[in-house]
Design a protein around this motif. Sequence first.
Motif, short mmCIF file in Angstrom:
data_model
loop_
_atom_site.label_atom_id
_atom_site.label_comp_id
_atom_site.label_asym_id
_atom_site.label_seq_id
_atom_site.Cartn_x
_atom_site.Cartn_y
_atom_site.Cartn_z
N MET A 1 25.34 -0.84 -60.75
CA MET A 1 26.34 0.21 -60.61
C MET A 1 26.62 0.44 -59.12
N ARG A 2 27.90 0.36 -58.75
CA ARG A 2 28.26 0.50 -57.35
C ARG A 2 28.67 1.95 -57.09
N ILE A 3 28.07 2.54 -56.03
CA ILE A 3 28.24 3.95 -55.72
C ILE A 3 28.73 4.09 -54.29
N GLY A 4 29.71 4.97 -54.10
CA GLY A 4 30.22 5.16 -52.75
C GLY A 4 31.04 6.43 -52.64
N ALA A 5 31.94 6.45 -51.67
CA ALA A 5 32.63 7.69 -51.35
C ALA A 5 34.03 7.43 -50.82
N HIS A 6 34.86 8.46 -50.95
CA HIS A 6 36.16 8.45 -50.29
C HIS A 6 35.95 8.79 -48.83
N LEU A 7 36.60 8.05 -47.95
CA LEU A 7 36.43 8.23 -46.51
C LEU A 7 37.59 9.03 -45.93
N ARG A 8 37.26 10.10 -45.24
CA ARG A 8 38.32 10.88 -44.59
C ARG A 8 38.80 10.20 -43.32
N GLN A 9 37.94 9.39 -42.71
CA GLN A 9 38.31 8.63 -41.52
C GLN A 9 38.44 7.17 -41.92
N ASP A 10 39.64 6.63 -41.81
CA ASP A 10 39.91 5.30 -42.33
C ASP A 10 39.88 4.20 -41.26
N ASP A 11 39.63 4.56 -40.00
CA ASP A 11 39.74 3.57 -38.95
C ASP A 11 38.60 2.55 -38.99
N ASP A 12 37.43 2.95 -39.49
CA ASP A 12 36.28 2.05 -39.56
C ASP A 12 35.61 2.20 -40.93
N PRO A 13 36.28 1.79 -42.00
CA PRO A 13 35.73 2.04 -43.35
C PRO A 13 34.40 1.37 -43.60
N ILE A 14 34.22 0.17 -43.08
CA ILE A 14 32.97 -0.54 -43.34
C ILE A 14 31.83 0.10 -42.55
N GLY A 15 32.08 0.44 -41.29
CA GLY A 15 31.04 1.10 -40.50
C GLY A 15 30.59 2.41 -41.11
N ILE A 16 31.55 3.21 -41.57
CA ILE A 16 31.20 4.48 -42.20
C ILE A 16 30.48 4.23 -43.52
N GLY A 17 30.97 3.25 -44.29
CA GLY A 17 30.31 2.91 -45.55
C GLY A 17 28.87 2.47 -45.33
N GLU A 18 28.64 1.67 -44.31
CA GLU A 18 27.28 1.22 -44.01
C GLU A 18 26.39 2.40 -43.62
N SER A 19 26.94 3.34 -42.84
CA SER A 19 26.14 4.49 -42.41
C SER A 19 25.75 5.37 -43.60
N LEU A 20 26.56 5.36 -44.64
CA LEU A 20 26.27 6.14 -45.84
C LEU A 20 25.42 5.37 -46.84
N GLY A 21 25.24 4.07 -46.62
CA GLY A 21 24.55 3.24 -47.59
C GLY A 21 25.39 3.02 -48.84
N ALA A 22 26.70 3.02 -48.69
CA ALA A 22 27.61 2.92 -49.83
C ALA A 22 27.80 1.47 -50.27
N ASP A 23 27.99 1.29 -51.57
CA ASP A 23 28.33 -0.03 -52.11
C ASP A 23 29.83 -0.23 -52.19
N ILE A 24 30.58 0.89 -52.19
CA ILE A 24 32.03 0.87 -52.35
C ILE A 24 32.61 2.05 -51.59
N VAL A 25 33.78 1.87 -51.00
CA VAL A 25 34.46 2.97 -50.32
C VAL A 25 35.90 3.05 -50.80
N GLN A 26 36.44 4.25 -50.74
CA GLN A 26 37.84 4.47 -51.06
C GLN A 26 38.54 5.01 -49.83
N LEU A 27 39.76 4.53 -49.58
CA LEU A 27 40.49 4.96 -48.41
C LEU A 27 41.98 4.98 -48.68
N PHE A 28 42.71 5.68 -47.82
CA PHE A 28 44.16 5.61 -47.78
C PHE A 28 44.56 4.51 -46.80
N LEU A 29 45.72 3.91 -47.03
CA LEU A 29 46.25 2.93 -46.09
C LEU A 29 47.47 3.45 -45.34
N THR A 30 47.84 4.70 -45.64
CA THR A 30 48.93 5.35 -44.93
C THR A 30 48.74 6.85 -45.10
#
Length: 258
Positions: free
Chosen positions: A1-30
């Motif tokens: 089961m992949r667990i993660g979060a919506h990111l309020r800061q979209d400029d570095d989604p992978i870096g933020i995801g890694e800091s949270l230990g997330a398997d999946i992240v959600q973001l806006f592209l605009t």
Amino acid sequence: MRIGAHLRQDDDPIGIGESLGADIVQLFLTDPQKWDKPEPHPQTERILRSPIDVVVHSSYVINVASLNNRLRMPSRKAVADQAAAAAEIGALGLVVHGGHVRDGEDPAAGVTNWRKLFERQQDKGGFAVPILIENTAGGDFAMARHLDAIARLWDAVGEFGAGFCLDTCHAWAGGEELPGIVERIKGITGRIDLVHLNNSRDEFNSARDRHANLATGTIDPAMLTDIASAAGAPLILETPAEGIADDLAYLRDALTAG
């Protein structure tokens, strides 16, 4: 089961995801409150290389169901543009709210507009990623607040491969009982592709979309854990940012203990 979060800061989604230990992240592209067409993401290559999955949430201004041409037509274009941009970063899908018609208008016409979205795009080769329709919390003329409305919508769009995103706060605030919600949704759509696992700041059937952290809202946290287990889908937390790391830890512990 992949667990993660919506990111309020979209400029570095992978870096933020890694800091949270997330398997999946959600973001806006605009900008979610504007009609701007997405630009190529500056970290596309890093996103594509990362083992962290990505899902894109569409702009809030989109309302595919609208009977107003000046809203519906740009909404159709925005869904197609944002799906194409989501594909460029390898996203699993594009989450789109079910939308609504106005007071006094026929909801069946809104359902027809959803079908036309898929029909028109099918003529162009289909969407670049799956469209995941999300249930919503409020509105008597909403396309995806109540299960009977979702059933009418699915009768119109299910054949096109539409996916479903279950938001627990929206279901609760929209007046749907949460025990057995996964089975009832799957009985209608045959699928749940993503879960927005959110507690609610407001009471049942409030029609207010205000998220709370998992252990602090009006929904029994154990019920949220049960939904997470039953859905068998990736989980995205859209809970308040200051508590999201604790929410992720709480959810992992609860699922492990279960």
